[in-house]
Design a protein around this motif. Structure first.
Motif, mmCIF file in Angstrom:
data_model
loop_
_atom_site.group_PDB
_atom_site.id
_atom_site.type_symbol
_atom_site.label_atom_id
_atom_site.label_comp_id
_atom_site.label_asym_id
_atom_site.label_seq_id
_atom_site.Cartn_x
_atom_site.Cartn_y
_atom_site.Cartn_z
ATOM 1 N N LEU A 1 0.836 -1.202 0.000
ATOM 2 C CA LEU A 1 0.000 0.000 0.000
ATOM 3 C C LEU A 1 0.872 1.253 0.000
ATOM 4 O O LEU A 1 1.871 1.321 0.725
ATOM 5 C CB LEU A 1 -0.898 0.034 1.244
ATOM 6 N N ALA A 2 0.484 2.231 -0.800
ATOM 7 C CA ALA A 2 1.075 3.563 -0.723
ATOM 8 C C ALA A 2 0.247 4.375 0.273
ATOM 9 O O ALA A 2 -0.983 4.381 0.199
ATOM 10 C CB ALA A 2 1.067 4.234 -2.084
ATOM 11 N N LEU A 3 0.904 5.035 1.204
ATOM 12 C CA LEU A 3 0.236 5.727 2.299
ATOM 13 C C LEU A 3 0.538 7.221 2.251
ATOM 14 O O LEU A 3 1.697 7.636 2.210
ATOM 15 C CB LEU A 3 0.714 5.145 3.634
ATOM 16 N N ARG A 4 -0.530 8.044 2.243
ATOM 17 C CA ARG A 4 -0.387 9.497 2.339
ATOM 18 C C ARG A 4 -1.173 9.984 3.554
ATOM 19 O O ARG A 4 -2.297 9.530 3.797
ATOM 20 C CB ARG A 4 -0.914 10.194 1.090
ATOM 21 N N ALA A 5 -0.594 10.910 4.308
ATOM 22 C CA ALA A 5 -1.256 11.406 5.513
ATOM 23 C C ALA A 5 -2.530 12.169 5.181
ATOM 24 O O ALA A 5 -3.493 12.154 5.947
ATOM 25 C CB ALA A 5 -0.299 12.283 6.312
ATOM 26 N N SER A 6 -2.549 12.856 4.019
ATOM 27 C CA SER A 6 -3.726 13.617 3.601
ATOM 28 C C SER A 6 -3.734 13.719 2.082
ATOM 29 O O SER A 6 -2.745 13.407 1.414
ATOM 30 C CB SER A 6 -3.719 15.015 4.218
#
Length: 380
Positions: free
Chosen positions: A243-248
């Motif tokens: 998974l690619a994870l972005r905070a916002s």
């Protein structure tokens, strides 16, 4: 600075008849090998017996790296004597993921010193929450100190990992070495090379590194829909689809998270690092050429020192998921790193369950599915 690399396998034994006689308090010995060394550590003991004064670190792997080759059920070793750099060891127990933040703080406090320039961390790969470990380190380490390292591996089995603690392979520990002085040069780089696919989804329920729901749906159920027939092989097949994870939605910085375990009853997924509620995640899949290019870019990012001597040690820590995807092409990524690094660089490393490095600059982050490089050299 003097660097030697060597290898042990069960048939040929050690690749050199006589190991270099460079035992000292400024000598670092790195040892990477299979999880089975928990049962019999004879090859490790042979080396450590020659270096009673040296700082010794090591961990279990999902494959050992030496030069441009990858091995299994072997030991890759590097022996480095620094001319001007002092070394100090630290360790902390991590019996459960809840211990991770405190372990990171403890390591940092043990190594804290005005002359500290860098920290190399090796951690148990199964009992730790890598995000919390990094958070604990960052809370107690100045931003000027470079923190890199990785989480120990166990092939695609996810059963047991070890790090060397008090010169013994043991589970449930984090260890680290600090580098002190103005002559040490520490480079770092971490790159991926995966392609995004499918819609970006919001994390609607999670706790630490356990993901329960995406867009209000059970996370494991949704993940299995994407994996199709490969879902039967979880958690190992999950390495193929991180998974690619972005905070916002506005955050340009994207970290990668990979699966360590699944819970059918809770319909949850456990990752190597945190998956915060409200964050956005998107599935990723392999792009062979981009994975190799990512390794090359990681080497370029280390910005090798040009004011030192000819000796450079590169510590390559790459994710087990990259190895599973690349298959017979895996050696291309470690060949790509040496093509970029200074001529004569000695390379050692391992395939891991997580990589520790600054994203580009600044504080350390936990990465998954990346090639992460640390280079060590000394200024003349």
């Amino acid at each position: 600075m003097e660097v030697h690399t060597l290898r042990y396998d069960q048939k040929e034994r050690w690749s050199v008849t006589n190991r270099p006689r460079i035992d000292s308090r400024r000598t670092l010995v790195l040892l990477f090998g299979p999880s089975g060394l928990l049962d019999s550590a004879d090859p490790l003991n042979e080396v450590m017996g020659d270096y009673p004064e040296s700082v010794v670190m090591g961990c279990s792997t999902a494959g050992e790296i030496l030069g441009t080759q990858i091995f299994d059920e072997s030991v890759s070793a590097a022996i480095v004597r620094f001319d001007h750099t002092d070394l100090r060891m630290a360790s902390a127990p991590v019996q459960s993921m809840d211990d991770s933040f405190v372990a990171g703080q403890d390591i940092a406090r043990q190594l804290k010193d005005a002359r500290l320039r860098g920290i190399l961390v090796l951690s148990d790969g199964l009992c730790v929450n890598g995000s919390e470990l990094v958070r604990g380190l960052n809370a107690a380490v100045p931003t000027s100190v470079v923190v890199t390292g990785g989480l120990a591996g166990d092939g695609d089995r996810f059963r047991r990992t070890w790090v060397l603690q008090n010169r013994r392979p043991q589970t449930g520990f984090v260890t680290a070495v600090g580098f002190y002085g103005d002559r040490i040069r520490i480079g770092h780089g971490s790159k991926g090379g995966w392609d995004l696919f499918g819609p970006e989804r919001r994390v609607t329920r999670s706790k630490g590194n356990v993901l329960f729901e995406l867009d209000g749906r059970p996370a494991l159920q949704l993940y299995k829909e994407y994996l199709g027939d490969r879902a039967a092989g979880l958690p190992a097949t999950g390495l193929l689809f991180p998974l690619a994870l972005r905070a916002s939605e506005s955050d340009a910085k994207s970290l990668v998270r990979t699966i360590l375990a699944v819970d059918e009853r809770e319909q949850s997924l456990t990752f190597a690092g945190d998956i915060p509620e409200g964050a956005f995640v998107q599935l990723m899949k392999a792009n062979f050429d981009r994975l190799v290019q990512g390794a090359s870019e990681a080497a370029s990012s280390t910005k090798p020192s040009t004011d030192g001597g000819s000796c450079t040690l590169a510590i390559a820590i790459s994710c087990v998921g990259r190895r599973l995807v690349l298959g017979e092409r895996t050696e291309e990524e470690i060949e790509a790193t040496l093509d970029v690094l200074p001529k004569g660089t000695r390379q050692i490393g391992f395939y891991s369950y997580g990589e520790l490095s600054p994203f580009a600059t600044g504080t350390c982050d936990l990465h998954n599915q990346t090639m992460t490089l640390t280079t060590l050299s000394e200024a003349a």
